[in-house]
Design a protein around this motif. Structure first.
Motif, PDB file in Angstrom:
ATOM      1  N   LEU A 193       9.874   4.073   6.247  1.00 58.48           N
ATOM      2  CA  LEU A 193       8.848   4.514   7.195  1.00 58.48           C
ATOM      3  C   LEU A 193       7.806   3.429   7.456  1.00 58.48           C
ATOM      4  N   THR A 194       7.442   2.674   6.419  1.00 53.56           N
ATOM      5  CA  THR A 194       6.430   1.637   6.590  1.00 53.56           C
ATOM      6  C   THR A 194       6.920   0.531   7.510  1.00 53.56           C
TER       7      THR A 194
ATOM      8  N   SER B 272       0.824  -1.201   0.000  1.00 49.45           N
ATOM      9  CA  SER B 272       0.000   0.000   0.000  1.00 49.45           C
ATOM     10  C   SER B 272       0.862   1.256   0.000  1.00 49.45           C
ATOM     11  N   ALA B 273       1.997   1.182   0.685  1.00 47.13           N
ATOM     12  CA  ALA B 273       2.845   2.370   0.833  1.00 47.13           C
ATOM     13  C   ALA B 273       3.743   2.606  -0.365  1.00 47.13           C
TER      14      ALA B 273
ATOM     15  N   VAL C 246      13.234  10.274  12.192  1.00 49.56           N
ATOM     16  CA  VAL C 246      14.670  10.573  12.224  1.00 49.56           C
ATOM     17  C   VAL C 246      15.462   9.375  11.713  1.00 49.56           C
ATOM     18  N   VAL C 247      15.093   8.178  12.183  1.00 52.63           N
ATOM     19  CA  VAL C 247      15.786   6.966  11.732  1.00 52.63           C
ATOM     20  C   VAL C 247      15.625   6.789  10.233  1.00 52.63           C
ATOM     21  N   ALA C 248      14.402   6.937   9.745  1.00 48.46           N
ATOM     22  CA  ALA C 248      14.150   6.774   8.317  1.00 48.46           C
ATOM     23  C   ALA C 248      14.946   7.782   7.501  1.00 48.46           C
ATOM     24  N   ALA C 249      15.016   9.015   7.978  1.00 46.14           N
ATOM     25  CA  ALA C 249      15.758  10.048   7.255  1.00 46.14           C
ATOM     26  C   ALA C 249      17.239   9.707   7.154  1.00 46.14           C
TER      27      ALA C 249
ATOM     28  N   MET D   4      19.044  -3.241   4.355  1.00 50.48           N
ATOM     29  CA  MET D   4      19.579  -2.261   5.296  1.00 50.48           C
ATOM     30  C   MET D   4      18.467  -1.675   6.159  1.00 50.48           C
ATOM     31  N   VAL D   5      17.324  -1.416   5.543  1.00 53.53           N
ATOM     32  CA  VAL D   5      16.195  -0.882   6.294  1.00 53.53           C
ATOM     33  C   VAL D   5      15.725  -1.906   7.328  1.00 53.53           C
ATOM     34  N   GLY D   6      15.662  -3.169   6.921  1.00 54.25           N
ATOM     35  CA  GLY D   6      15.207  -4.207   7.840  1.00 54.25           C
ATOM     36  C   GLY D   6      16.140  -4.389   9.021  1.00 54.25           C
ATOM     37  N   THR D   7      17.437  -4.394   8.763  1.00 51.29           N
ATOM     38  CA  THR D   7      18.416  -4.547   9.851  1.00 51.29           C
ATOM     39  C   THR D   7      18.379  -3.354  10.795  1.00 51.29           C
ATOM     40  N   THR D   8      18.264  -2.163  10.230  1.00 50.39           N
ATOM     41  CA  THR D   8      18.175  -0.963  11.062  1.00 50.39           C
ATOM     42  C   THR D   8      16.915  -1.008  11.915  1.00 50.39           C
TER      43      THR D   8
END
Length: 214
Positions: free
Chosen positions: A101-102, A85-86, A188-191, A169-173
């Protein structure tokens, strides 16, 4: 004057339907798997917490493996629905921001579900793992990366690999962020994730080589 006493009879609890019992067991098992993992949770624990006998659990799911597979499948379906959806059309940077973000939204709202997904699945269980979710999301990113690579004169055949890197990388973070109790804020993390990934992509070499080992 005599008074009559008519104590109220205890109203028996209504019996759950098969569908209601199944949902109760899934919810109960979800909490246990999040707390203890697959190896730490047992059918006995599920039955005790749900206040049923062990045969009831076996009747609905065949055993712990079957119950675990249903729990994981539901979490996967939920997260993928959020991702699909995102991830709307747009630039590669926009898509990366949406993915980051999702996933952080999911971690924030469903921390137990995320704990279950990032654990290693037991050998022999059906269903999918967190890596499968990463792969599915990466496939959505891949098409846009191919276009970007072609525009920049880069090898488009490597786009699937870079898509895996970015989404992984997003998943590990996200796992790290969950361990920090949601600090700093997800925006902030997403940015920062997007900052690292995007600026890295903007400076890609056409033919990267390792410096060491020459």
């Amino acid at each position: 004057m005599p008074t009559s006493s008519n104590p109220r009879k205890a109203t028996p609890r209504s019996r759950m339907t098969a569908a209601e019992r199944r949902e109760q067991l899934i919810t109960t098992a979800r909490g246990l798997f999040a707390e203890r993992g697959f190896d730490g949770a047992t059918v006995e624990m599920v039955a005790a917490r749900a206040e049923v006998s062990k045969p009831v659990v076996y009747e609905h799911f065949g055993g712990k493996e079957g119950l675990y597979a249903v729990v994981v499948d539901r979490e996967v379906t939920h997260l993928l629905a959020m991702m699909r959806s995102a991830l709307t059309s747009g630039t590669s940077r926009t898509l990366l921001e949406q993915a980051a973000l999702t996933l952080l939204d999911y971690i924030e709202v469903q921390p137990d579900g995320f704990r279950i997904l990032v654990r290693d699945s037991p050998i022999g269980t059906r269903g999918v793992s967190f890596q499968s979710i990463i792969g599915d999301t990466a496939s959505r990113v891949e098409g846009i990366l191919v276009d970007q690579f072609k525009k920049r004169g880069l090898d488009a055949n490597t786009a699937p690999m870079y898509a895996q890197m970015l989404v992984g990388m997003v998943g590990t973070t996200g796992q790290w962020w969950m361990a920090t109790d949601g600090k700093p804020a997800k925006e902030v993390v997403a940015a920062h994730v997007v900052n690292m990934a995007w600026n890295g992509l903007s400076g890609l070499e056409e033919d990267p080589r390792l410096v060491t080992g020459d």
